[in-house]
Design a protein around this motif. Structure first.
Motif, PDB file in Angstrom:
ATOM      1  N   LYS A 190       0.830  -1.210   0.000  1.00  0.00           N
ATOM      2  CA  LYS A 190       0.000   0.000   0.000  1.00  0.00           C
ATOM      3  C   LYS A 190       0.863   1.258   0.000  1.00  0.00           C
ATOM      4  O   LYS A 190       0.524   2.248  -0.667  1.00  0.00           O
ATOM      5  CB  LYS A 190      -0.920   0.002   1.214  1.00  0.00           C
ATOM      6  N   VAL A 191       1.979   1.247   0.708  1.00  0.00           N
ATOM      7  CA  VAL A 191       2.871   2.408   0.741  1.00  0.00           C
ATOM      8  C   VAL A 191       3.410   2.698  -0.650  1.00  0.00           C
ATOM      9  O   VAL A 191       3.415   3.852  -1.105  1.00  0.00           O
ATOM     10  CB  VAL A 191       4.020   2.181   1.741  1.00  0.00           C
ATOM     11  N   HIS A 215       3.616   1.672  -9.625  1.00  0.00           N
ATOM     12  CA  HIS A 215       2.795   0.542 -10.056  1.00  0.00           C
ATOM     13  C   HIS A 215       3.272  -0.669  -9.269  1.00  0.00           C
ATOM     14  O   HIS A 215       4.266  -1.310  -9.619  1.00  0.00           O
ATOM     15  CB  HIS A 215       2.937   0.301 -11.552  1.00  0.00           C
ATOM     16  N   ALA A 216       2.600  -0.947  -8.182  1.00  0.00           N
ATOM     17  CA  ALA A 216       3.026  -1.984  -7.248  1.00  0.00           C
ATOM     18  C   ALA A 216       2.178  -3.238  -7.417  1.00  0.00           C
ATOM     19  O   ALA A 216       0.950  -3.170  -7.477  1.00  0.00           O
ATOM     20  CB  ALA A 216       2.933  -1.477  -5.812  1.00  0.00           C
ATOM     21  N   ILE A 217       2.847  -4.372  -7.491  1.00  0.00           N
ATOM     22  CA  ILE A 217       2.199  -5.672  -7.576  1.00  0.00           C
ATOM     23  C   ILE A 217       2.701  -6.514  -6.418  1.00  0.00           C
ATOM     24  O   ILE A 217       3.903  -6.570  -6.139  1.00  0.00           O
ATOM     25  CB  ILE A 217       2.514  -6.369  -8.908  1.00  0.00           C
ATOM     26  N   GLY A 218       1.791  -7.170  -5.735  1.00  0.00           N
ATOM     27  CA  GLY A 218       2.168  -8.038  -4.629  1.00  0.00           C
ATOM     28  C   GLY A 218       2.245  -9.488  -5.056  1.00  0.00           C
ATOM     29  O   GLY A 218       1.628  -9.897  -6.046  1.00  0.00           O
ATOM     30  N   LEU A 219       3.011 -10.267  -4.298  1.00  0.00           N
ATOM     31  CA  LEU A 219       3.082 -11.705  -4.509  1.00  0.00           C
ATOM     32  C   LEU A 219       3.203 -12.378  -3.161  1.00  0.00           C
ATOM     33  O   LEU A 219       4.031 -11.984  -2.333  1.00  0.00           O
ATOM     34  CB  LEU A 219       4.283 -12.065  -5.387  1.00  0.00           C
ATOM     35  N   ASP A 220       2.368 -13.376  -2.937  1.00  0.00           N
ATOM     36  CA  ASP A 220       2.458 -14.145  -1.701  1.00  0.00           C
ATOM     37  C   ASP A 220       1.905 -15.535  -1.942  1.00  0.00           C
ATOM     38  O   ASP A 220       1.000 -15.715  -2.764  1.00  0.00           O
ATOM     39  CB  ASP A 220       1.698 -13.472  -0.557  1.00  0.00           C
ATOM     40  N   GLY A 221       2.459 -16.514  -1.223  1.00  0.00           N
ATOM     41  CA  GLY A 221       1.979 -17.877  -1.363  1.00  0.00           C
ATOM     42  C   GLY A 221       0.767 -18.188  -0.526  1.00  0.00           C
ATOM     43  O   GLY A 221       0.026 -19.125  -0.829  1.00  0.00           O
ATOM     44  N   ARG A 258      -7.337  -6.365  -0.597  1.00  0.00           N
ATOM     45  CA  ARG A 258      -8.307  -5.469   0.058  1.00  0.00           C
ATOM     46  C   ARG A 258      -7.614  -4.247   0.644  1.00  0.00           C
ATOM     47  O   ARG A 258      -8.106  -3.117   0.512  1.00  0.00           O
ATOM     48  CB  ARG A 258      -9.054  -6.221   1.167  1.00  0.00           C
ATOM     49  N   HIS A 259      -6.490  -4.453   1.300  1.00  0.00           N
ATOM     50  CA  HIS A 259      -5.838  -3.352   2.018  1.00  0.00           C
ATOM     51  C   HIS A 259      -5.186  -2.348   1.080  1.00  0.00           C
ATOM     52  O   HIS A 259      -5.234  -1.137   1.336  1.00  0.00           O
ATOM     53  CB  HIS A 259      -4.779  -3.919   2.968  1.00  0.00           C
ATOM     54  N   SER A 260      -4.591  -2.852   0.000  1.00  0.00           N
ATOM     55  CA  SER A 260      -3.806  -1.972  -0.870  1.00  0.00           C
ATOM     56  C   SER A 260      -4.546  -1.532  -2.123  1.00  0.00           C
ATOM     57  O   SER A 260      -4.207  -0.500  -2.716  1.00  0.00           O
ATOM     58  CB  SER A 260      -2.515  -2.688  -1.284  1.00  0.00           C
ATOM     59  N   GLY A 261      -5.512  -2.339  -2.552  1.00  0.00           N
ATOM     60  CA  GLY A 261      -6.165  -2.068  -3.827  1.00  0.00           C
ATOM     61  C   GLY A 261      -5.302  -2.440  -5.020  1.00  0.00           C
ATOM     62  O   GLY A 261      -5.641  -2.107  -6.161  1.00  0.00           O
TER      63      GLY A 261
END
Length: 221
Positions: free
Chosen positions: A66-67, A74-80, A90-93
């Motif tokens: 989110k930060v 342009h932020a993309i998350g990755l988690d297992g 939900r938190h970051s959009g």
């Protein structure tokens, strides 16, 4: 000893189950952690003009993701962990990819930077060279990798329901350099404490391209 495939599958499954079952408690315990030093370390070493395309590798519930997004990147998350991925969306959009660290499917040459905060230490040592090379491949030429991991004496195994690898700093550096990165900076955390009370080693790396030769490492901070 080389871990067979079924043991690697067990490591992934049990570790992800640990995080999925404790997702809410993990979020409550970490949402207010100040890691601004780590975020600044990544962004401060990135060349070019922002916004940048950044992969938050092991984004958890999305605190740092989110930060990055709020700063215009342009932020993309990755988690297992399935629950972490849902919480992070939900938190970051932001877009969040649910991927097992040992079975990554990343686009080549896509990211300006990778932020791996407290995530790569879950990769068994024998698999780490391959995973680091996957991260090298998904970075653009000259891209930056930030890592923060608990360091140790090259031991690995189970702790509180999670699998972890705790590399000595010199061994960690050799592993990342062998994947095609050059070190830009390193420091120990938490800041302001004696070294024996700083269990976390943060390192910043640049992806070498054919035109690169060498870059000096910055001293301890």
């Amino acid at each position: 000893m080389t871990l067979p495939p079924h043991e690697l599958d067990k490591i992934v499954a049990v570790t992800l189950d640990h995080y999925n079952r404790g997702a809410e408690d993990f979020w409550a315990g970490t949402r207010d952690h100040d890691v601004s030093q780590n975020i600044a370390a990544l962004l401060g070493h990135m060349d070019g003009t922002p916004p940048f395309t950044i992969l938050d590798f092991g984004c958890g519930p999305g605190r740092d993701l989110k930060v990055f997004a709020e700063q215009g990147h342009h932020a993309i998350g990755l988690d297992g962990a399935e629950r972490f991925a849902a919480m992070a969306r939900r938190h970051s959009g932001c877009e969040v990819w649910q991927q097992d660290f040992l079975r990554l499917a990343l686009p080549p040459g896509h990211f300006d930077g990778i932020y791996a905060n407290a995530s790569l230490f879950h990769v068994p040592g024998q698999e780490l060279p391959r995973v680091l090379r996957d991260l090298w491949t998904t970075l653009k030429p000259g891209g930056v990798l930030f890592c923060s991991n608990p360091h140790g004496d090259n031991q690995e195994g189970w702790s509180s329901g999670r699998y972890g690898s705790y590399h000595a700093p010199d061994v960690w550096r050799r592993l990342v350099a062998a994947a095609g990165f050059v070190e830009l900076a390193h420091y120990y955390r938490p800041a302001g404490r004696p070294r024996p009370q700083q269990p976390w080693l943060a390192t910043v790396w640049r992806k070498l391209s054919p035109a690169d030769t060498d870059a000096p490492s910055r001293p301890d901070r």
